[in-house]
Design an enzyme around this catalytic site. Structure first.
Site, PDB file in Angstrom:
ATOM      1  N   ASP A   9     -26.440  53.220 113.153  1.00 49.19           N
ATOM      2  CA  ASP A   9     -26.443  53.893 111.865  1.00 49.19           C
ATOM      3  C   ASP A   9     -26.913  52.849 110.857  1.00 49.19           C
ATOM      4  OD1 ASP A   9     -25.710  55.796 109.762  1.00 49.19           O
ATOM      5  OD2 ASP A   9     -24.030  54.430 109.391  1.00 49.19           O
ATOM      6  N   ASP A  11     -26.529  52.642 106.868  1.00 46.32           N
ATOM      7  CA  ASP A  11     -25.613  52.226 105.808  1.00 46.32           C
ATOM      8  C   ASP A  11     -24.216  51.957 106.361  1.00 46.32           C
ATOM      9  OD1 ASP A  11     -27.101  53.236 102.981  1.00 46.32           O
ATOM     10  OD2 ASP A  11     -27.674  54.317 104.793  1.00 46.32           O
TER      11      ASP A  11
END
Length: 223
Positions: A9, A11
């Site tokens: 992922d 952020d």
């Protein structure tokens, strides 16, 4: 099955992008003659997106009359300043080098729109190294739906069981698990104080990026 790829992922997992969000929110307050809010107030709701950050910054409901104008201003500012202060988490640069040395592929699967995610990857020198970047623009259903991870595995031509997906949100773990990948949850990301990654059903939970290196060693040796 032998590990073949590691997907992140963006952020709160691969990158600490909160400093840019915080800078924009505080600037919007200052230009209106309003006092700053604690940076942590913004950091705690990063996973909730622009709406959550604007609400936390101005202390207003998304139903407020001027909320949508503030949200759009936030996004316009972020389009220009999305990679000013953002950076890899400590230890992540070394981990990426180790992944590459092990002849593993790595990539990013994010719910951040491509108009933000792509410039960030380019400006941080990661776009040329990453095997892929999957954003909501590339799928019909974003995480927690398994579609983004299913697409990533298809593009890499890999069995999902040979792929590890790492994230800092329950949506990441649900998406990876339902797509058939291995999953790792990280505690260092943008996790609401009331949430607990150990309850997400991930195969493993780690406290720091350096712990991912230990997990990688175990996966490569089949331990």
């Amino acid at each position: 099955m032998k590990l073949r790829a590691v997907l992140f992922d963006m952020d709160g997992t691969l990158l600490d992008t909160a400093p840019d969000f915080i800078a924009i929110c505080q600037a919007m307050l200052a230009e209106r003659g309003l006092p700053p809010v604690p940076d942590q107030n913004i950091r705690d709701v990063v996973s909730g997106g622009a709406k959550a950050m604007v609400a936390a910054t101005f202390g207003i409901s998304p139903q407020a009359a001027d909320f949508e104008a503030l949200r759009l201003e936030f996004l316009e500012r972020y389009q220009v300043g999305c990679a000013v202060h953002s950076h890899l988490y400590d230890g992540m640069a070394e981990l990426l080098v180790d992944i590459e040395k092990a002849n593993l592929l790595w990539g990013v699967v994010t719910n951040k729109p491509v108009r933000f995610a792509e410039p960030i990857m380019q400006q941080l020198g990661l776009a040329q190294r990453s095997a892929l970047l999957i954003c909501p623009d590339h799928v019909t259903n974003s995480k927690p739906d398994p579609e983004p991870l299913t697409l990533a595995c298809k593009m890499l031509d890999l069995d999902p069981a040979s792929v590890l997906f790492i994230g800092d949100d329950r949506r990441d773990i649900e998406s990876g698990r339902d797509a058939g990948t291995r999953t790792a949850a990280v505690r260092y990301g943008y996790i609401h104080p009331d949430d607990d990654p150990s309850h997400w059903g991930a195969d493993i939970v780690v406290d720091q990026p350096r712990d991912l290196r230990k997990m990688l060693d175990q996966a490569l040796c089949g331990c």
